[in-house]
Design a protein around this motif. Structure first.
Motif, PDB file in Angstrom:
ATOM      1  N   GLU A 169      -7.254  81.202  75.101  1.00  0.00           N
ATOM      2  CA  GLU A 169      -7.163  79.774  74.790  1.00  0.00           C
ATOM      3  C   GLU A 169      -6.956  79.618  73.283  1.00  0.00           C
ATOM      4  OE1 GLU A 169     -10.826  77.558  75.513  1.00  0.00           O
ATOM      5  OE2 GLU A 169     -10.176  76.283  73.873  1.00  0.00           O
ATOM      6  N   VAL A 170      -5.752  79.207  72.879  1.00  0.00           N
ATOM      7  CA  VAL A 170      -5.480  79.067  71.449  1.00  0.00           C
ATOM      8  C   VAL A 170      -5.616  77.615  70.972  1.00  0.00           C
ATOM      9  CG1 VAL A 170      -4.106  81.154  71.135  1.00  0.00           C
ATOM     10  CG2 VAL A 170      -2.989  79.062  71.953  1.00  0.00           C
ATOM     11  N   GLY A 171      -5.714  76.692  71.924  1.00  0.00           N
ATOM     12  CA  GLY A 171      -5.915  75.302  71.530  1.00  0.00           C
ATOM     13  C   GLY A 171      -6.431  74.516  72.715  1.00  0.00           C
ATOM     14  N   GLN A 172      -7.078  73.383  72.416  1.00  0.00           N
ATOM     15  CA  GLN A 172      -7.496  72.509  73.518  1.00  0.00           C
ATOM     16  C   GLN A 172      -7.451  71.072  73.028  1.00  0.00           C
ATOM     17  OE1 GLN A 172     -11.201  73.439  75.524  1.00  0.00           O
ATOM     18  NE2 GLN A 172     -10.819  71.927  77.122  1.00  0.00           N
TER      19      GLN A 172
ATOM     20  N   PHE B  79     -15.411  80.594  62.366  1.00  0.00           N
ATOM     21  CA  PHE B  79     -13.978  80.698  62.638  1.00  0.00           C
ATOM     22  C   PHE B  79     -13.257  79.476  62.077  1.00  0.00           C
ATOM     23  CE2 PHE B  79     -13.885  77.617  66.142  1.00  0.00           C
ATOM     24  CZ  PHE B  79     -15.218  77.609  66.541  1.00  0.00           C
TER      25      PHE B  79
ATOM     26  N   ASP C  79      -8.807  70.727  63.544  1.00  0.00           N
ATOM     27  CA  ASP C  79      -9.243  69.717  64.495  1.00  0.00           C
ATOM     28  C   ASP C  79      -8.756  68.346  64.054  1.00  0.00           C
ATOM     29  OD1 ASP C  79     -11.135  70.804  62.623  1.00  0.00           O
ATOM     30  OD2 ASP C  79     -12.709  69.488  63.375  1.00  0.00           O
TER      31      ASP C  79
ATOM     32  N   SER D 142      -9.703  64.282  70.754  1.00  0.00           N
ATOM     33  CA  SER D 142      -9.754  65.320  69.711  1.00  0.00           C
ATOM     34  C   SER D 142      -8.924  66.504  70.152  1.00  0.00           C
ATOM     35  CB  SER D 142     -11.189  65.697  69.362  1.00  0.00           C
ATOM     36  OG  SER D 142     -11.801  66.407  70.404  1.00  0.00           O
TER      37      SER D 142
ATOM     38  N   ARG E 157     -20.272  78.425  65.335  1.00  0.00           N
ATOM     39  CA  ARG E 157     -20.920  78.296  66.643  1.00  0.00           C
ATOM     40  C   ARG E 157     -21.664  79.590  66.876  1.00  0.00           C
ATOM     41  NH1 ARG E 157     -16.025  75.357  70.176  1.00  0.00           N
ATOM     42  NH2 ARG E 157     -15.939  73.545  68.800  1.00  0.00           N
TER      43      ARG E 157
ATOM     44  N   GLY F 139      -7.998  70.529  69.122  1.00  0.00           N
ATOM     45  CA  GLY F 139      -8.349  71.718  68.340  1.00  0.00           C
ATOM     46  C   GLY F 139      -7.325  72.828  68.466  1.00  0.00           C
ATOM     47  N   VAL F 140      -7.145  73.561  67.362  1.00  0.00           N
ATOM     48  CA  VAL F 140      -6.370  74.812  67.385  1.00  0.00           C
ATOM     49  C   VAL F 140      -7.248  75.898  66.764  1.00  0.00           C
ATOM     50  CG1 VAL F 140      -4.418  76.082  66.397  1.00  0.00           C
ATOM     51  CG2 VAL F 140      -4.075  73.759  67.228  1.00  0.00           C
TER      52      VAL F 140
ATOM     53  N   PHE G 135      -8.315  66.870  74.060  1.00  0.00           N
ATOM     54  CA  PHE G 135      -9.218  66.065  74.877  1.00  0.00           C
ATOM     55  C   PHE G 135      -8.924  64.577  74.673  1.00  0.00           C
ATOM     56  CE2 PHE G 135     -11.437  69.792  73.286  1.00  0.00           C
ATOM     57  CZ  PHE G 135     -12.213  70.253  74.339  1.00  0.00           C
TER      58      PHE G 135
ATOM     59  N   MET H  97     -10.723  76.470  62.314  1.00  0.00           N
ATOM     60  CA  MET H  97     -10.159  75.598  63.341  1.00  0.00           C
ATOM     61  C   MET H  97      -9.384  74.459  62.684  1.00  0.00           C
ATOM     62  SD  MET H  97     -11.998  73.048  66.066  1.00  0.00           S
ATOM     63  CE  MET H  97     -13.223  74.106  66.785  1.00  0.00           C
TER      64      MET H  97
END
Ligand code: 5CA
Length: 439
Positions: free
Chosen positions: A282-285, A155, A159, A315, A140, A317-318, A287, A157
């Motif tokens: 924020e280490v994960g999100q 980075f 996912d 989805s 990104r 993510g970490v 959705f 991830m």
């Protein structure tokens, strides 16, 4: 591993470009090197930690029933045109052309590609639910890459992507990942709090960010202090059973990022003495986005009555590489890093305090052999540095157990061990050292 054969380029000086402690310590401990803004090479010490973190993430995804695959880093622009995100994503997306002038991009995330894979093979609701994940590098083109691996451009991830027939099924998949995340971060020695969050470019209307509280974090957060003491589900949690009691317990106390914070509700629900307003990483999100991708991309399955319906997706993510920095933010002191054992690059380090002297050399070699034979990841500082420098290096790189072998102790049959986590020290015989550390 003998330190004389290892590659550990420790820096004496504090690097000026590092604004936060984890970035400073990662550079000083020779864990990584910046190759371009937000792009890092992982050096051997850092790479060991990254792989340990990755493996914990993998084990907990597998336990929750997700299946690992590996998608490429490069994706076709046309795929993203199907979802409408190719133009919507903006300058954060790194766009590339190949020799045939075909438009490609370096994936910032994989909703489109996994939907393409899914629709090619899965045609019936009988094959659901399905959750597929990979652990892959992302790119990104962040406006402000900073804080080392915390906000990189390239980075690592994890996912995961879930596919269900309807919203109820998708919520069950969401809950599985929610619980898997609680376990994943706890295994790394972190307290990561799930907080209600904005969905941003991924979309949907249900999302939680998993946040590690830290003053240096980029997100402002509000929560009820009691949420910090909730129990994390054990290894025996039944992912096929009803997870809603766990989810209820974790979501009924107030916890929200600043983007969705509701000040009136916060004040009404949380007594003043329990209100926490701080920052976090924020280490994960996770959705839930329903049919946002399946509708435009025609990922449908035949339901029980034979009619085709678009699947409901989520989805998850970490930030695998970000976690290296986040753990350091949470576990350090003025002298350096204090790795939790589960992610430490080595479990123990042997410090030969008088290299070249027969008795210490012999004792260290024996310890090194015996610990290695018992499967302990052990680093042996066999350099001819003076004792003070060895202590400082061991504290800096944060190995959980330091085994100090000096002539004075040996004369009394004793070796000193120090726990990096709390600085506690104990003297014991060589065989007790092996039993303690290998046990
Ligand atoms: N597709 C969804 C879930 S799989 C997604 O991309 N979610 S995300 O945008 O929230 O990213 C997932 C995690 O990656 C974040 O929680 C964060 O821990 C990490 N991450 C995001 N951007 C960066 C970055 N620039 N540097 C390091 N880690 C990042």
């Amino acid at each position: 591993m003998r330190l004389t054969r290892f590659f550990l380029p420790i820096l004496k000086e504090n690097p000026k470009e590092a604004e936060i402690v984890s970035h400073r310590l990662m550079l000083r401990a020779g864990m990584m090197r910046q190759e371009a803004a937000g792009i890092y090479a992982w050096l051997p010490l850092g790479y060991r930690v990254l792989k340990k973190i990755e493996q914990i993430v993998r084990e907990e995804q597998d336990r929750a029933g997700a299946l690992e695959l590996l998608m490429p880093t490069l994706q076709l622009a046309d795929l993203w045109r199907e979802s409408g995100r190719y133009d919507a994503y903006g300058p954060e997306m790194l766009r590339i052309a190949d020799r045939h002038k075909r438009e490609l991009l370096y994936g910032p995330t994989n909703e489109e590609m996994i939907t393409e894979i899914f629709r090619a093979y899965v045609k019936s609701y009988r094959n659901l639910p399905l959750n597929l994940y990979h652990i892959q590098w992302k790119f990104r083109d962040e406006q402000r890459p900073r804080f080392g691996v915390m906000r990189g451009r390239e980075f690592l991830m994890k996912d995961a992507y879930s596919f269900d027939l309807d919203e109820a099924g998708a919520r069950r998949s969401y809950n599985k990942m929610f619980v898997a995340y609680l376990r994943t971060f706890a295994r790394m020695g972190l307290k990561a709090i799930p907080m209600r969050a904005e969905t941003g470019p991924i979309g949907g209307d249900l999302s939680h960010e998993f946040i590690v509280l830290a003053e240096t974090g980029e997100s402002g957060v509000f929560c009820d202090r009691d949420v910090l003491d909730l129990p994390v589900p054990g290894q025996d949690v039944n992912y096929d059973g009803d997870l809603t009691p766990i989810i209820k317990q974790w979501t009924s106390l107030y916890a929200a990022t600043e983007d969705v914070h509701d000040a009136a509700r916060f004040e009404q629900e949380v007594p003043a003495e329990r209100r926490v307003n701080t920052r976090g990483i924020e280490v994960g999100q996770i959705f839930y986005f329903g049919t946002k991708y399946s509708e435009p991309m025609k990922a449908t399955v035949a339901g029980p009555d034979g009619t085709d319906v678009p699947i409901h997706g989520g989805s998850y993510g970490v930030g695998v590489s970000r976690l290296v920095g986040a753990i350091i933010e949470a576990c350090h002191d003025e002298a350096g890093i204090k790795w939790p054992e589960a992610v430490a690059p080595f479990k123990a380090v042997i410090l030969n305090l008088k290299q070249g002297s027969d008795d210490t050399d012999t004792a260290c070699e024996k310890l090194y052999r015996e610990l290695s034979a018992k499967g302990v990841d052990v680093l042996y500082d066999d350099t001819d540095q003076r004792a003070g420098a060895k202590f400082a290096a061991a504290d800096l790189i944060g190995i959980p157990w330091q085994i100090m072998v000096g002539p004075k102790g040996l004369a009394e049959g004793k070796i000193e061990i120090k726990r990096r986590a709390d600085g506690s020290r104990e003297n014991m015989s060589a065989s007790d050292v092996v039993a303690r550390i290998a046990g």
